[in-house]
Design an enzyme around this catalytic site. Structure first.
Site, PDB file in Angstrom:
ATOM      1  N   GLY A  23       0.791  -1.215   0.000  1.00  0.00           N
ATOM      2  CA  GLY A  23       0.000   0.000   0.000  1.00  0.00           C
ATOM      3  C   GLY A  23       0.827   1.271   0.000  1.00  0.00           C
ATOM      4  CB  ILE A  24       0.367   4.446   1.871  1.00  0.00           C
ATOM      5  CG1 ILE A  24      -1.006   4.816   1.276  1.00  0.00           C
ATOM      6  CG2 ILE A  24       1.173   5.703   2.137  1.00  0.00           C
ATOM      7  CD1 ILE A  24      -1.888   5.628   2.199  1.00  0.00           C
ATOM      8  CG  ASP A  43       5.181  -4.174   7.567  1.00  0.00           C
ATOM      9  OD1 ASP A  43       4.529  -4.579   8.561  1.00  0.00           O
ATOM     10  OD2 ASP A  43       4.662  -3.592   6.610  1.00  0.00           O
ATOM     11  CG  ASP A  68       5.829  -5.265  17.692  1.00  0.00           C
ATOM     12  OD1 ASP A  68       5.131  -4.241  17.490  1.00  0.00           O
ATOM     13  OD2 ASP A  68       5.544  -6.117  18.553  1.00  0.00           O
ATOM     14  CB  VAL A  69       6.165   0.346  15.440  1.00  0.00           C
ATOM     15  CG1 VAL A  69       6.781   0.330  14.056  1.00  0.00           C
ATOM     16  CG2 VAL A  69       4.656   0.124  15.384  1.00  0.00           C
ATOM     17  CE1 TYR A 162      -6.230   4.700  11.275  1.00  0.00           C
ATOM     18  CE2 TYR A 162      -7.945   6.220  10.562  1.00  0.00           C
ATOM     19  CZ  TYR A 162      -6.723   5.599  10.340  1.00  0.00           C
ATOM     20  OH  TYR A 162      -6.015   5.866   9.200  1.00  0.00           O
ATOM     21  CE  LYS A 166      -3.207   6.725  11.206  1.00  0.00           C
ATOM     22  NZ  LYS A 166      -1.782   6.476  10.885  1.00  0.00           N
ATOM     23  CB  THR A 197      -4.922   0.848  -0.209  1.00  0.00           C
ATOM     24  OG1 THR A 197      -6.091   1.002   0.616  1.00  0.00           O
ATOM     25  CG2 THR A 197      -4.052   2.100  -0.092  1.00  0.00           C
TER      26      THR A 197
END
Length: 258
Positions: A23-24, A43, A68-69, A162, A166, A197
């Site tokens: 995707g993006i 990722d 893993d962020v 969500y 953001k 996407t």
């Protein structure tokens, strides 16, 4: 001093893009690599290796990394590894994120925690770890991925958690951009609109009325392409945006101002 189109070149730069497998995130990785950077595509999923291999076969200078962020120690370790391997890190795009689809009254504690862990904590961990490296070298550009959901109450979607996450990304970038403005590190956010996407294509197939509503509300009457989001990020990453920090740059086909 760079002039003209050379301001957009990223030759010799090292970039890290999270959520890069598709995707993006994939489009961002491609954009930065085409501008001359070496891109570390990070990722959580193994798919990132295949995506990086595909771009490498096209002649682009990329490498994959599993990350893993939500694990702050793992993020810090990747920052150390990138600098050890490449000598510097110049660009971070904190793109990794997840979305929920729950009404507020049915949102579980687990969903709340998961979304905030990835979209807010994960972005902060990445900005902090890679920002420390950039501050030490006196230069760098960081871009967080916000959303139209961070500035407007979108509809007919129902995902207040969500949306709030953001909004947090946008404000992190504003606050940190000002905090680090005198230390050579620029921090900005990009707010994508509805983008073409795989996920949105699936929504359109399953809920054509939802897609019809989105297109009605978008002034340009179309979805954005991932490459259009990536182009904005390429600009902010480059010296062409040397005077821009602490900003939220909406790339949304006019949605947020309609």
């Amino acid at each position: 001093m760079k002039k003209g189109l050379s301001l957009f070149a990223l030759d010799g730069k090292t970039a890290v893009v999270t959520g890069a497998s598709r995707g993006i995130g994939e489009a961002i990785s491609r954009q930065l690599a085409e501008m001359g950077a070496h891109v570390v595509m990070a990722d959580l999923v193994d798919d990132v290796k295949g995506t990086a291999q595909k771009l490498s076969e096209e002649g682009l200078n990329v490498s994959p990394a599993l990350l893993d962020v939500t694990d702050s120690a793992a993020v810090a370790a990747l920052a150390d590894s990138v600098v050890e391997t490449h000598g510097h890190v110049d660009i971070l795009v904190a793109n990794a994120g997840i979305v929920n689809d729950d009404t507020t009254e049915t949102t579980s504690d687990a969903t709340l925690k998961a979304v905030m862990d990835v979209n807010v904590n994960g972005v902060f961990y990445c900005i902090r770890a890679f920002g420390q490296k950039m501050l030490a070298q006196g230069s760098g550009s960081i871009i967080g991925i916000s959303s139209i959901s961070g500035v407007r109450a979108v509809h007919p979607e129902r995902h207040s958690v969500y949306d709030a996450s953001k909004a947090a990304v946008a404000h992190f970038c504003k606050a940190i951009g000002v905090e680090w403005a005198g230390r050579g590190v620029r921090v900005n956010a990009v707010g994508p609109g509805y983008t073409n996407t795989t996920i949105l294509q699936g929504v359109g197939r399953e809920n054509p009325e939802v897609m019809k509503r989105w297109l009605h509300d978008i002034p340009m009457k179309r979805l954005l392409e991932p490459s259009e989001i990536a182009a904005t990020i390429g600009f902010l990453a480059s010296d062409a945006a040397s005077g821009i920090t602490g900003q939220l740059v909406m790339t949304d086909a006019g949605y947020s101002v309609a």
